[in-house]
Design a protein around this motif. Structure first.
Motif, mmCIF file in Angstrom:
data_model
loop_
_atom_site.group_PDB
_atom_site.id
_atom_site.type_symbol
_atom_site.label_atom_id
_atom_site.label_comp_id
_atom_site.label_asym_id
_atom_site.label_seq_id
_atom_site.Cartn_x
_atom_site.Cartn_y
_atom_site.Cartn_z
ATOM 1 N N GLN A 38 0.859 -1.177 0.000
ATOM 2 C CA GLN A 38 0.000 0.000 0.000
ATOM 3 C C GLN A 38 0.898 1.230 0.000
ATOM 4 N N ALA A 39 0.854 1.997 -1.087
ATOM 5 C CA ALA A 39 1.693 3.187 -1.230
ATOM 6 C C ALA A 39 0.820 4.436 -1.174
ATOM 7 N N TRP A 40 1.303 5.457 -0.448
ATOM 8 C CA TRP A 40 0.542 6.694 -0.264
ATOM 9 C C TRP A 40 1.253 7.890 -0.897
ATOM 10 N N LEU A 41 0.445 8.741 -1.524
ATOM 11 C CA LEU A 41 0.828 10.099 -1.891
ATOM 12 C C LEU A 41 -0.107 11.007 -1.107
ATOM 13 N N ARG A 42 0.453 11.940 -0.327
ATOM 14 C CA ARG A 42 -0.373 12.670 0.632
ATOM 15 C C ARG A 42 0.044 14.132 0.721
ATOM 16 N N ASN A 43 -0.960 14.999 0.826
ATOM 17 C CA ASN A 43 -0.722 16.407 1.135
ATOM 18 C C ASN A 43 -1.555 16.752 2.360
ATOM 19 N N GLN A 44 -0.925 17.403 3.355
ATOM 20 C CA GLN A 44 -1.664 17.684 4.575
ATOM 21 C C GLN A 44 -1.134 18.918 5.290
ATOM 22 N N ASP A 45 -2.009 19.495 6.110
ATOM 23 C CA ASP A 45 -1.622 20.585 6.991
ATOM 24 C C ASP A 45 -1.071 19.996 8.276
ATOM 25 N N PHE A 46 0.022 20.553 8.764
ATOM 26 C CA PHE A 46 0.679 20.056 9.969
ATOM 27 C C PHE A 46 0.166 20.801 11.205
ATOM 28 N N ASN A 47 0.367 20.173 12.354
ATOM 29 C CA ASN A 47 0.015 20.809 13.615
ATOM 30 C C ASN A 47 0.887 22.044 13.846
ATOM 31 N N PRO A 48 0.367 23.050 14.556
ATOM 32 C CA PRO A 48 1.161 24.257 14.830
ATOM 33 C C PRO A 48 2.491 23.927 15.502
ATOM 34 N N GLY A 49 3.557 24.591 15.050
ATOM 35 C CA GLY A 49 4.883 24.416 15.624
ATOM 36 C C GLY A 49 5.696 23.302 15.009
ATOM 37 N N ASP B 278 -8.325 22.185 25.393
ATOM 38 C CA ASP B 278 -9.233 22.980 24.575
ATOM 39 C C ASP B 278 -8.940 22.764 23.088
ATOM 40 N N GLN B 279 -9.996 22.617 22.279
ATOM 41 C CA GLN B 279 -9.798 22.474 20.837
ATOM 42 C C GLN B 279 -9.514 23.843 20.229
ATOM 43 N N LEU B 280 -8.439 23.936 19.447
ATOM 44 C CA LEU B 280 -8.015 25.193 18.847
ATOM 45 C C LEU B 280 -8.478 25.342 17.406
ATOM 46 N N GLU B 281 -8.363 24.273 16.626
ATOM 47 C CA GLU B 281 -8.683 24.323 15.198
ATOM 48 C C GLU B 281 -8.753 22.900 14.670
ATOM 49 N N ARG B 282 -8.930 22.785 13.352
ATOM 50 C CA ARG B 282 -8.935 21.470 12.701
ATOM 51 C C ARG B 282 -7.958 21.497 11.529
ATOM 52 N N LYS B 283 -7.383 20.330 11.230
ATOM 53 C CA LYS B 283 -6.435 20.204 10.121
ATOM 54 C C LYS B 283 -6.874 19.058 9.214
ATOM 55 N N GLY B 284 -6.534 19.159 7.931
ATOM 56 C CA GLY B 284 -6.957 18.157 6.963
ATOM 57 C C GLY B 284 -5.810 17.525 6.212
ATOM 58 N N ALA B 285 -6.121 16.397 5.571
ATOM 59 C CA ALA B 285 -5.132 15.674 4.765
ATOM 60 C C ALA B 285 -5.824 15.037 3.570
ATOM 61 N N PHE B 286 -5.212 15.139 2.394
ATOM 62 C CA PHE B 286 -5.667 14.453 1.192
ATOM 63 C C PHE B 286 -4.707 13.293 0.915
ATOM 64 N N ILE B 287 -5.262 12.113 0.713
ATOM 65 C CA ILE B 287 -4.442 10.905 0.544
ATOM 66 C C ILE B 287 -4.858 10.177 -0.728
ATOM 67 N N ALA B 288 -3.872 9.794 -1.517
ATOM 68 C CA ALA B 288 -4.082 8.899 -2.660
ATOM 69 C C ALA B 288 -3.296 7.619 -2.377
ATOM 70 N N GLN B 289 -3.990 6.487 -2.362
ATOM 71 C CA GLN B 289 -3.341 5.202 -2.101
ATOM 72 C C GLN B 289 -3.523 4.259 -3.278
ATOM 73 N N TYR B 290 -2.450 3.561 -3.628
ATOM 74 C CA TYR B 290 -2.571 2.451 -4.576
ATOM 75 C C TYR B 290 -2.199 1.162 -3.863
ATOM 76 N N GLN B 291 -3.077 0.175 -3.964
ATOM 77 C CA GLN B 291 -2.855 -1.118 -3.313
ATOM 78 C C GLN B 291 -2.736 -2.225 -4.340
ATOM 79 N N VAL B 292 -1.741 -3.074 -4.145
ATOM 80 C CA VAL B 292 -1.603 -4.340 -4.882
ATOM 81 C C VAL B 292 -1.597 -5.457 -3.853
ATOM 82 N N PHE B 293 -2.479 -6.447 -4.043
ATOM 83 C CA PHE B 293 -2.645 -7.499 -3.059
ATOM 84 C C PHE B 293 -2.728 -8.842 -3.786
ATOM 85 N N PHE B 294 -1.667 -9.639 -3.650
ATOM 86 C CA PHE B 294 -1.671 -10.990 -4.226
ATOM 87 C C PHE B 294 -2.109 -11.955 -3.119
ATOM 88 N N ASN B 295 -3.260 -12.563 -3.302
ATOM 89 C CA ASN B 295 -3.819 -13.441 -2.282
ATOM 90 C C ASN B 295 -4.326 -14.735 -2.921
#
Length: 436
Positions: free
Chosen positions: A50-61, A419-436
């Motif tokens: 399972q391989a990921w390509l991902r773009n996301q916002d990081f936590n503050p700091g 206390d909750q300060l904000e929310r952060k998001g992530a976009f993920i593209a995964q390709y899976q190859v599974f030989f079973n």
């Protein structure tokens, strides 16, 4: 390369010793290396990437090598697995699994490939009771405490159900003695596990505070159990790993309940600056439905669970899947660096996931399966509920054998006072190859 050479050598040896009267097509029937003519004794190999390509916002700091980073794109291997298992005799089963998790540009190189499972079991009664021992995923609590990685509904499993993941176990696997079996439609698993040395966990901190943490004392045995009643089609319990979705190949309706218990697993400081030891007690109940619902290959997959975690007073623990950063300059952020968030804690969690497989041959010979999931947790340490959600769509190029997943995940960010300060998001593209 070493693993490939070992597998190739094994195949050559098996071919050399194969009885002359057995034809190659019989020997390799159903992707198995048959050890007898009827195929009831066999050895099987499977592979997963399972391989990921991902773009996301990081936590503050957040920082990478001490350089501040607010957002980033990374590529990584979320999971790589090689399974080798077999029914060696009518009563003897062996299972081994090797692999790697969360390998990205921040990882140490050439050291991540490790043993996930190494266990064997003996069937006292072929259906009702098998006893086994080793390093394995036979554990308690809930269905996806031991998920089948190759059949996950969404881009990832509900990881919160792996309550001691990499703290006192090895990526959910435990050194245990276990019993499992089926009594009619009643399926059970129970295990006695020896917790691993907390001092060797990745984020071990010997400091004791007023908030509970895992004790550094020599641990007592941990007791695990999961029990389910399977109303419709019966599921295999040959291995501990539970299917995410059958894509309409089965009609499954299960209700289940489980537990994890360990005496004096946790400790904290009392008001008199004394050390208070507390038991770790986890309880869960769940329901799973996965079935075809149309005449053209449509299917539905639904799962819901309620879990109560008692790690001791105000316990909280972050998880950061394949974290692409390695530092933080803001100690007031509870989440820590990168994509971490408080996944585990003392409190109650509601979880649900729902997927719908569209008709077969929707796009050429492929189809789509959109899904949504939500983890809603009320943890003692937090002043507001923790909601983590994941929305996406699977493009089933060839079932689970070849699939492409696009997902959006969203997590809350808290400060150290809860206390909750904000929310952060992530976009993920995964390709899976599974030989079973």
């Amino acid at each position: 390369m070493k693993t490939t050479n070992i597998l190739a050598t094994g195949l050559l040896l098996l071919g050399f010793f194969m009885p002359q009267h057995m034809q190659a097509q019989d020997f390799f029937k159903d992707r198995k290396l048959n050890l007898n003519e009827d195929g009831s004794n066999y050895v099987k190999f499977t592979f997963l990437t399972q391989a990921w390509l991902r773009n996301q916002d990081f936590n503050p700091g957040s920082t990478i090598n001490n350089v501040p980073q607010d957002n980033g794109t990374d590529i990584g291997i979320r999971r790589y697995r090689v399974q080798m298992f077999g029914q060696l005799t009518d009563r003897v089963f062996i299972y081994t699994q090797f692999g790697e998790n969360n390998f990205n540009s921040m990882s140490d190189r050439k050291v991540g490939f490790f043993v996930h499972d190494a266990m064997g079991d003996y069937a006292i009664d072929k259906d009702k009771l098998s006893l086994g021992m080793g390093l394995s995923g036979w554990s308690g609590l809930a269905r996806f405490a031991a998920p089948s990685a190759g059949t996950i509904l969404g881009v990832d499993a509900p990881l919160y159900q792996q309550s001691t993941n990499d703290v006192t176990d090895q990526f959910l696997r435990k050194l245990s003695v276990f019993a499992k079996g089926k009594l009619g439609k009643f399926d059970y698993r129970i295990a006695m596990a020896k917790p691993m040395n907390i001092q060797k966990s990745a984020n071990y901190n010997p400091t004791i505070t007023s908030n509970a943490s895992f004790s550094a004392d020599p641990p007592d045995m941990q007791w695990n159990g999961y029990f389910q009643y399977q109303f419709k089609d019966q599921e295999s319990n040959q291995t501990p790993y539970m299917t995410g979705t059958y894509l309409g190949k089965k009609k499954v309706l299960n209700i289940g309940a489980g537990f994890v218990y360990q005496k004096d697993a946790m400790w904290r400081l009392g008001t008199a600056n004394d050390t208070i030891r507390e038991n770790m007690v986890h309880l869960a109940a769940d329901i799973y439905y996965d079935a075809p619902i149309g005449s053209k290959g449509e299917a539905i997959s639904a799962y819901g669970s309620v879990t109560h975690y008692d790690f001791g007073k105000n316990y909280i623990r972050n998880a950061a899947v394949m974290n692409p950063v390695n530092g933080t300059k803001d100690p007031t952020i509870l989440n820590g660096s990168g994509n971490g968030f408080p996944m585990y804690g003392t409190g109650t969690i509601l979880y649900g996931q729902l997927g719908y497989k569209l008709k077969d041959n929707l796009i050429g010979k492929t189809t789509l399966m959109p899904y949504v999931s939500l983890q809603h947790a009320n943890y003692e340490r937090l002043n507001t509920a923790m909601n983590f959600y994941d929305i996406g769509v699977n493009w089933l190029l060839s079932g689970h054998t070849s699939k492409f997943t696009l997902a959006y995940q969203n997590r809350p960010v808290y400060n150290t006072t809860g206390d909750q300060l904000e929310r952060k998001g992530a976009f993920i593209a995964q390709y899976q190859v599974f030989f079973n």
